[in-house]
Design an enzyme around this catalytic site. Sequence first.
Site, mmCIF file in Angstrom:
data_model
loop_
_atom_site.group_PDB
_atom_site.id
_atom_site.type_symbol
_atom_site.label_atom_id
_atom_site.label_comp_id
_atom_site.label_asym_id
_atom_site.label_seq_id
_atom_site.Cartn_x
_atom_site.Cartn_y
_atom_site.Cartn_z
ATOM 1 N N ARG A 79 0.830 -1.203 0.000
ATOM 2 C CA ARG A 79 0.000 0.000 0.000
ATOM 3 C C ARG A 79 0.857 1.241 0.000
ATOM 4 O O ARG A 79 1.895 1.283 0.679
ATOM 5 C CB ARG A 79 -0.899 0.035 1.259
ATOM 6 C CG ARG A 79 -2.218 -0.664 1.073
ATOM 7 C CD ARG A 79 -3.083 0.051 0.024
ATOM 8 N NE ARG A 79 -4.283 -0.690 -0.320
ATOM 9 C CZ ARG A 79 -4.384 -1.635 -1.257
ATOM 10 N NH1 ARG A 79 -3.329 -1.971 -1.976
ATOM 11 N NH2 ARG A 79 -5.529 -2.230 -1.501
ATOM 12 N N GLU A 100 -3.054 8.044 -5.440
ATOM 13 C CA GLU A 100 -3.163 7.380 -6.753
ATOM 14 C C GLU A 100 -4.318 7.998 -7.529
ATOM 15 O O GLU A 100 -5.367 8.258 -6.937
ATOM 16 C CB GLU A 100 -3.382 5.879 -6.565
ATOM 17 C CG GLU A 100 -2.171 5.202 -5.937
ATOM 18 C CD GLU A 100 -2.334 3.680 -5.762
ATOM 19 O OE1 GLU A 100 -3.320 3.118 -6.288
ATOM 20 O OE2 GLU A 100 -1.488 3.075 -5.109
ATOM 21 N N HIS A 129 -0.089 0.416 -9.898
ATOM 22 C CA HIS A 129 -0.928 -0.462 -9.065
ATOM 23 C C HIS A 129 -1.411 -1.678 -9.878
ATOM 24 O O HIS A 129 -2.603 -1.892 -10.077
ATOM 25 C CB HIS A 129 -2.126 0.318 -8.496
ATOM 26 C CG HIS A 129 -2.694 -0.314 -7.255
ATOM 27 N ND1 HIS A 129 -3.227 0.421 -6.234
ATOM 28 C CD2 HIS A 129 -2.822 -1.614 -6.879
ATOM 29 C CE1 HIS A 129 -3.672 -0.390 -5.278
ATOM 30 N NE2 HIS A 129 -3.428 -1.634 -5.654
HETATM 31 N N1 LIG Z 1 -0.445 -4.098 -5.245
HETATM 32 C C1 LIG Z 1 -1.560 -4.762 -5.297
HETATM 33 O O1 LIG Z 1 -2.265 -4.733 -6.291
HETATM 34 C C2 LIG Z 1 -1.985 -5.611 -4.148
HETATM 35 C C3 LIG Z 1 -2.676 -6.815 -4.392
HETATM 36 C C4 LIG Z 1 -3.103 -7.575 -3.308
HETATM 37 C C5 LIG Z 1 -2.835 -7.153 -2.017
HETATM 38 N N2 LIG Z 1 -2.190 -5.980 -1.821
HETATM 39 C C6 LIG Z 1 -1.866 -5.533 -0.453
HETATM 40 O O2 LIG Z 1 -0.897 -6.406 0.100
HETATM 41 C C7 LIG Z 1 -0.968 -6.376 1.509
HETATM 42 C C8 LIG Z 1 -0.845 -7.787 2.084
HETATM 43 O O3 LIG Z 1 -1.900 -8.594 1.638
HETATM 44 P P1 LIG Z 1 -2.082 -10.106 2.180
HETATM 45 O O4 LIG Z 1 -3.181 -10.688 1.390
HETATM 46 O O5 LIG Z 1 -0.798 -10.808 2.256
HETATM 47 O O6 LIG Z 1 -2.609 -9.791 3.644
HETATM 48 P P2 LIG Z 1 -2.537 -10.748 4.926
HETATM 49 O O7 LIG Z 1 -3.538 -10.214 5.870
HETATM 50 O O8 LIG Z 1 -2.593 -12.170 4.538
HETATM 51 O O9 LIG Z 1 -1.081 -10.453 5.498
HETATM 52 C C9 LIG Z 1 -0.712 -9.252 6.095
HETATM 53 C C10 LIG Z 1 0.322 -9.562 7.168
HETATM 54 O O10 LIG Z 1 0.766 -8.321 7.710
HETATM 55 C C11 LIG Z 1 0.989 -8.541 9.090
HETATM 56 N N3 LIG Z 1 0.988 -7.253 9.765
HETATM 57 C C12 LIG Z 1 -0.072 -6.496 10.130
HETATM 58 N N4 LIG Z 1 0.353 -5.364 10.742
HETATM 59 C C13 LIG Z 1 1.709 -5.437 10.768
HETATM 60 C C14 LIG Z 1 2.712 -4.572 11.276
HETATM 61 N N5 LIG Z 1 2.406 -3.429 11.886
HETATM 62 N N6 LIG Z 1 4.003 -4.949 11.115
HETATM 63 C C15 LIG Z 1 4.309 -6.098 10.495
HETATM 64 N N7 LIG Z 1 3.405 -6.975 10.013
HETATM 65 C C16 LIG Z 1 2.120 -6.633 10.145
HETATM 66 C C17 LIG Z 1 -0.120 -9.448 9.524
HETATM 67 O O11 LIG Z 1 0.213 -10.150 10.688
HETATM 68 C C18 LIG Z 1 -0.251 -10.382 8.333
HETATM 69 O O12 LIG Z 1 0.500 -11.563 8.523
HETATM 70 C C19 LIG Z 1 -2.276 -5.654 1.821
HETATM 71 O O13 LIG Z 1 -1.987 -4.303 2.145
HETATM 72 C C20 LIG Z 1 -3.021 -5.663 0.512
HETATM 73 O O14 LIG Z 1 -3.924 -4.608 0.410
HETATM 74 C C21 LIG Z 1 -1.747 -5.200 -2.854
HETATM 75 O O1 LIG Z 2 -5.694 -4.793 -2.255
HETATM 76 C C1 LIG Z 2 -5.758 -5.268 -3.380
HETATM 77 O O2 LIG Z 2 -6.433 -6.287 -3.649
HETATM 78 C C2 LIG Z 2 -4.957 -4.658 -4.473
HETATM 79 O O3 LIG Z 2 -4.469 -3.424 -4.116
HETATM 80 C C3 LIG Z 2 -5.613 -4.665 -5.811
HETATM 81 O O4 LIG Z 2 -6.251 -3.458 -6.139
HETATM 82 P P1 LIG Z 2 -7.081 -3.367 -7.507
HETATM 83 O O5 LIG Z 2 -8.241 -4.275 -7.378
HETATM 84 O O6 LIG Z 2 -7.510 -1.957 -7.654
HETATM 85 O O7 LIG Z 2 -6.176 -3.800 -8.602
#
Ligand SMILES: NC(=O)c1ccc[n+]([C@@H]2O[C@H](COP(=O)([O-])OP(=O)(O)OC[C@H]3O[C@@H](n4cnc5c(N)ncnc54)[C@H](O)[C@@H]3O)[C@@H](O)[C@H]2O)c1
Ligand SMILES: O=C(O)[C@H](O)COP(=O)(O)O
Length: 526
Positions: A230, A259, A278
């Site tokens: 994020r 964004e 993204h």
């Molecule tokens: N770029 C993208 O398009 C995209 C796509 C999918 C997910 N994401 C983002 O990726 C991130 C992770 O997703 P996920 O599915 O693995 O989530 P998840 O909930 O499975 O894992 C997140 C982890 O972060 C840990 N955590 C929470 N607070 C913390 C802190 N202060 N310090 C350290 N660790 C901490 C939790 O214990 C957990 O294990 C989310 O922010 C999600 O929105 C981005």
């Molecule tokens: O948290 C998520 O699932 C990702 O950031 C994906 O975002 P998007 O659906 O806008 O691609």
Amino acid sequence: MSKVLVSDPIDQAGIDILSQVATVDVKTGLKPEELVKIIGEYDALMIRSGTRVTKEIIEAGTQLKIIGRAGVGVDNVDVAAATRQGIVVVNSPEGNTIAAAEHALAMMLSLSRHIPDANASVKRGEWDRKTFVGAEVYKKTIGIVGLGKIGSHVATVAKAMGMKLLAYDPFISTERAEQLGCQLVDMDLLVQQADYITLHIPKTPETTHLINANMLAKMKPTTRIINCARGGIIDEEALATAIKEGQIAGAALDVFESEPLGESSLRSLGKEVILTPHLGASTTEAQVNVAIDVAEQIRDVLLGLPARSAVNIPGLGPDVLEELKPYMQLAETLGNLVGQLAGGRVELLNVRLQGELATNKSQPLVVASLKGLLFQALRERVNYVNASIEAKERGIRVIETRDAAIKDYAGSIHLEATGSLGTHAVTGALLGDGEIRLTNLDGFPINVPPSHHMLFTVHRDMPGIIGKLGSLLGSFNVNIASMQVGRKIVRGDAVMVLSLDDPLPDGILTEITKVPGIRDAYTVTL
Ligand SMILES: NC(=O)c1ccc[n+]([C@@H]2O[C@H](COP(=O)([O-])OP(=O)(O)OC[C@H]3O[C@@H](n4cnc5c(N)ncnc54)[C@H](O)[C@@H]3O)[C@@H](O)[C@H]2O)c1
Ligand SMILES: O=C(O)[C@H](O)COP(=O)(O)O
């Protein structure tokens, strides 16, 4: 027919599912003010990260039952405002895990080998093999911040590439980290030792600017940072300065504080910085997964079924609901009944789980009791999503107790409500066929099924009272469907429980309490 608004690009597979039960309008790129204007027509809203669902939009969504986020992060939704309004917020926790992990790994390799800039130079007609000498990841240390679903997949692949794995995640056990081949360390050690730092945590007040000037100063000049989690977890200005000054080697970012990315000093940096718009979840596979996952949940909620990944009904997944459904119905009925008996403002609700139920999860039953308790005040506006918050805001304190030793029925629930007008208590159980039985009222044993219109009296157990009450009700043309007396001792105090065919006409309750021997009378509608 229900109406669903899809305000971000969603795969057709999701639209097809929604169309089975609703009229679906796809309107992407709406301005916030346009969304506020139209949201009132819709029962459901389906989004990705592009739509910011503010409090204002939620409050204008007077018909909204569910907001579905086709992805993981719900930081673009005011979940507290949705909860307050009884709107379920669901996401797709796993649909894009692999896509996001693979994007982070692709960013790491691209950054190490300068692939985007090398590609651009060849396309410009150049053949420069000196500028783009890279670094290997083999035997390097990767520091994974957040060892959840995405972080775990990154760990598995990084291990296979021969990397040494460090991880920082205060909510993960050492055993889990070891299973993944990671050494759990604190954040300071991770930033000091890692050659690559990859972020996989949610954006929260604690993680905002986790990577700031102070943290960057602790890193090695060869460190590269990858953020596919994020925007806002890294202080972008501090990062640009650290790269410009050679404090660290580079960064690959997929997400940004704001964004789309506007003016930014990151844009002017060279091959040491890679920026993508993204794209972490942007694979065909992930988009099909999240669209189906969330559309199915919206469909189910519109059909009155539970959602499997509701982020604002903790502990109330479909499996729990399925198992506890009959008891939740019992708790809700008892809550409604005790709330009406207590009248006035309830300040304290004691929920006691008895017999076999004492070993069960109490939270769903407490939520159901509160939903019932608040029904008279809030009617259809109270649901499993907002019952706890509504109770809290009304200053209703909840005490949960358990007593496995009470075994009159396999499992029973006892609710005691104390309010401005006194204390009342009811107990109920389920029969073998799942039918509800009221088994105790204010300490008097009874055995009656709840009915739509009920009358309860507290009277002295003496001859003639039942006849007098029957005649009085008859004189007002009120038909009694069934009647039962509960007493603790002969000729002591007793309760009478009557099921009526019709609601009690106004004014009769006062007449009833004038009957000699009757102390109190209460009427309830369930
Ligand atoms: N770029 C993208 O398009 C995209 C796509 C999918 C997910 N994401 C983002 O990726 C991130 C992770 O997703 P996920 O599915 O693995 O989530 P998840 O909930 O499975 O894992 C997140 C982890 O972060 C840990 N955590 C929470 N607070 C913390 C802190 N202060 N310090 C350290 N660790 C901490 C939790 O214990 C957990 O294990 C989310 O922010 C999600 O929105 C981005
Ligand atoms: O948290 C998520 O699932 C990702 O950031 C994906 O975002 P998007 O659906 O806008 O691609």
